[in-house]
Design a protein around this motif. Sequence first.
Motif, PDB file in Angstrom:
ATOM      1  N   LYS A   1       0.822  -1.208   0.000  1.00  0.00           N
ATOM      2  CA  LYS A   1       0.000   0.000   0.000  1.00  0.00           C
ATOM      3  C   LYS A   1       0.861   1.265   0.000  1.00  0.00           C
ATOM      4  O   LYS A   1       0.599   2.217  -0.716  1.00  0.00           O
ATOM      5  N   LYS A   2       1.927   1.232   0.808  1.00  0.00           N
ATOM      6  CA  LYS A   2       2.763   2.436   0.948  1.00  0.00           C
ATOM      7  C   LYS A   2       3.931   2.444  -0.037  1.00  0.00           C
ATOM      8  O   LYS A   2       4.762   3.348  -0.012  1.00  0.00           O
ATOM      9  N   LYS A   3       4.031   1.371  -0.838  1.00  0.00           N
ATOM     10  CA  LYS A   3       5.143   1.235  -1.798  1.00  0.00           C
ATOM     11  C   LYS A   3       6.501   1.312  -1.080  1.00  0.00           C
ATOM     12  O   LYS A   3       7.412   2.037  -1.484  1.00  0.00           O
ATOM     13  N   VAL A   4       6.599   0.558   0.009  1.00  0.00           N
ATOM     14  CA  VAL A   4       7.822   0.537   0.824  1.00  0.00           C
ATOM     15  C   VAL A   4       8.464  -0.848   0.688  1.00  0.00           C
ATOM     16  O   VAL A   4       7.767  -1.860   0.811  1.00  0.00           O
ATOM     17  N   PRO A   5       9.779  -0.930   0.452  1.00  0.00           N
ATOM     18  CA  PRO A   5      10.433  -2.239   0.333  1.00  0.00           C
ATOM     19  C   PRO A   5      10.205  -3.112   1.572  1.00  0.00           C
ATOM     20  O   PRO A   5      10.073  -2.604   2.686  1.00  0.00           O
ATOM     21  N   PHE A   6      10.194  -4.430   1.341  1.00  0.00           N
ATOM     22  CA  PHE A   6       9.882  -5.395   2.401  1.00  0.00           C
ATOM     23  C   PHE A   6      11.080  -6.309   2.628  1.00  0.00           C
ATOM     24  O   PHE A   6      11.656  -6.852   1.684  1.00  0.00           O
ATOM     25  N   LEU A   7      11.476  -6.460   3.891  1.00  0.00           N
ATOM     26  CA  LEU A   7      12.555  -7.381   4.267  1.00  0.00           C
ATOM     27  C   LEU A   7      11.994  -8.435   5.204  1.00  0.00           C
ATOM     28  O   LEU A   7      11.392  -8.106   6.221  1.00  0.00           O
ATOM     29  N   MET A   8      12.193  -9.703   4.849  1.00  0.00           N
ATOM     30  CA  MET A   8      11.747 -10.813   5.691  1.00  0.00           C
ATOM     31  C   MET A   8      12.977 -11.492   6.274  1.00  0.00           C
ATOM     32  O   MET A   8      13.867 -11.918   5.531  1.00  0.00           O
ATOM     33  N   ILE A   9      13.043 -11.572   7.612  1.00  0.00           N
ATOM     34  CA  ILE A   9      14.155 -12.282   8.262  1.00  0.00           C
ATOM     35  C   ILE A   9      13.619 -13.602   8.809  1.00  0.00           C
ATOM     36  O   ILE A   9      12.837 -13.626   9.760  1.00  0.00           O
ATOM     37  N   SER A  10      14.006 -14.691   8.169  1.00  0.00           N
ATOM     38  CA  SER A  10      13.504 -16.011   8.569  1.00  0.00           C
ATOM     39  C   SER A  10      14.459 -16.668   9.563  1.00  0.00           C
ATOM     40  O   SER A  10      15.676 -16.587   9.420  1.00  0.00           O
ATOM     41  N   LYS A  11      13.857 -17.338  10.553  1.00  0.00           N
ATOM     42  CA  LYS A  11      14.616 -18.091  11.558  1.00  0.00           C
ATOM     43  C   LYS A  11      13.605 -19.038  12.166  1.00  0.00           C
ATOM     44  O   LYS A  11      12.819 -18.645  13.014  1.00  0.00           O
ATOM     45  N   SER A  12      13.558 -20.272  11.662  1.00  0.00           N
ATOM     46  CA  SER A  12      12.404 -21.097  12.015  1.00  0.00           C
ATOM     47  C   SER A  12      12.668 -22.590  11.864  1.00  0.00           C
ATOM     48  O   SER A  12      13.430 -23.008  10.999  1.00  0.00           O
TER      49      SER A  12
END
Length: 286
Positions: free
Chosen positions: A153-164
């Motif tokens: 919606k805000k056109k902001v980059p997305f960072l996903m930090i996975s640890k699972s």
Amino acid sequence: MSSWFKRKEKGIQTATEEKKDTPKGLWYKSPTGKIVESEDLAKNFYVSPEDDYHVRIGSKEYFEILFDDNKFRELDANMTSKDPLKFVDTKKYSDRLKAAEQKTGLKDAVRCAVGKSMGQDLVVACMDFAFIGGSMGSVVGEKISRAIDVAKKKKVPFLMISKSGGARMMEAALSLMQLAKTSAKLAQLAEAQVPYISLCTDPTTGGTTASYAMLGDINIAEPGALIGFAGPRVVKDTTGKDLPEGFQTAEFLKEHGFLDFIAHRSELKKKVNLYIDLITNQPIRA
């Protein structure tokens, strides 16, 4: 034998608060046996200075590293899991959730936030291994999906930090549905042409690897991180073959084309923002 060496009390247990992932106390000993002061470790991005071992950390520490002045707005901070299946193994799932919340101070295994990183907005979803092995249940899937919606919606980059450790078995099929849900949301993000960077940290396994962890426009990892679907023992038993040296380490995966880069934690903020600048074709921030 001198009585000095005899244990007087039986069944001495370490208190749970001392078993957290982030080192507590004055000293930390890395797996290679190097000893470092906890304060120095924190200053060094929780990386052991002598052997470069990346200590397992949680969302609190990653937010400190990534957000300018550690300022951010947390998204859906109070969302908690229910127990729709009334699941019981060695104890009730509802009791397990309560215990995990008390032990970690977290509501579930992911925290999402938006804030400035090197002066520009970034949405970060970061998993916490301390909460039931970073397992992915309905709340994890929903929080990540909503964070992606904010980014879109805000056109902001997305960072996903996975640890699972993968899908949360106490939620059975409901947990597995999160793979499809998050993957569909990421497809929408890609359609909106908003950058998505996936960071795999130690360990990234099971359902997370099979969904959002491997769907980044750029897939990166921390040095030495374990990344795979099933564990090495299961793979070996299933295939009946001996596994190559370093199998499922970040370095092995990069060599075989699964990862684009390995980012040292001290360089993480700079690297993530460099990739964003390159993807969005904007001037590179110093």
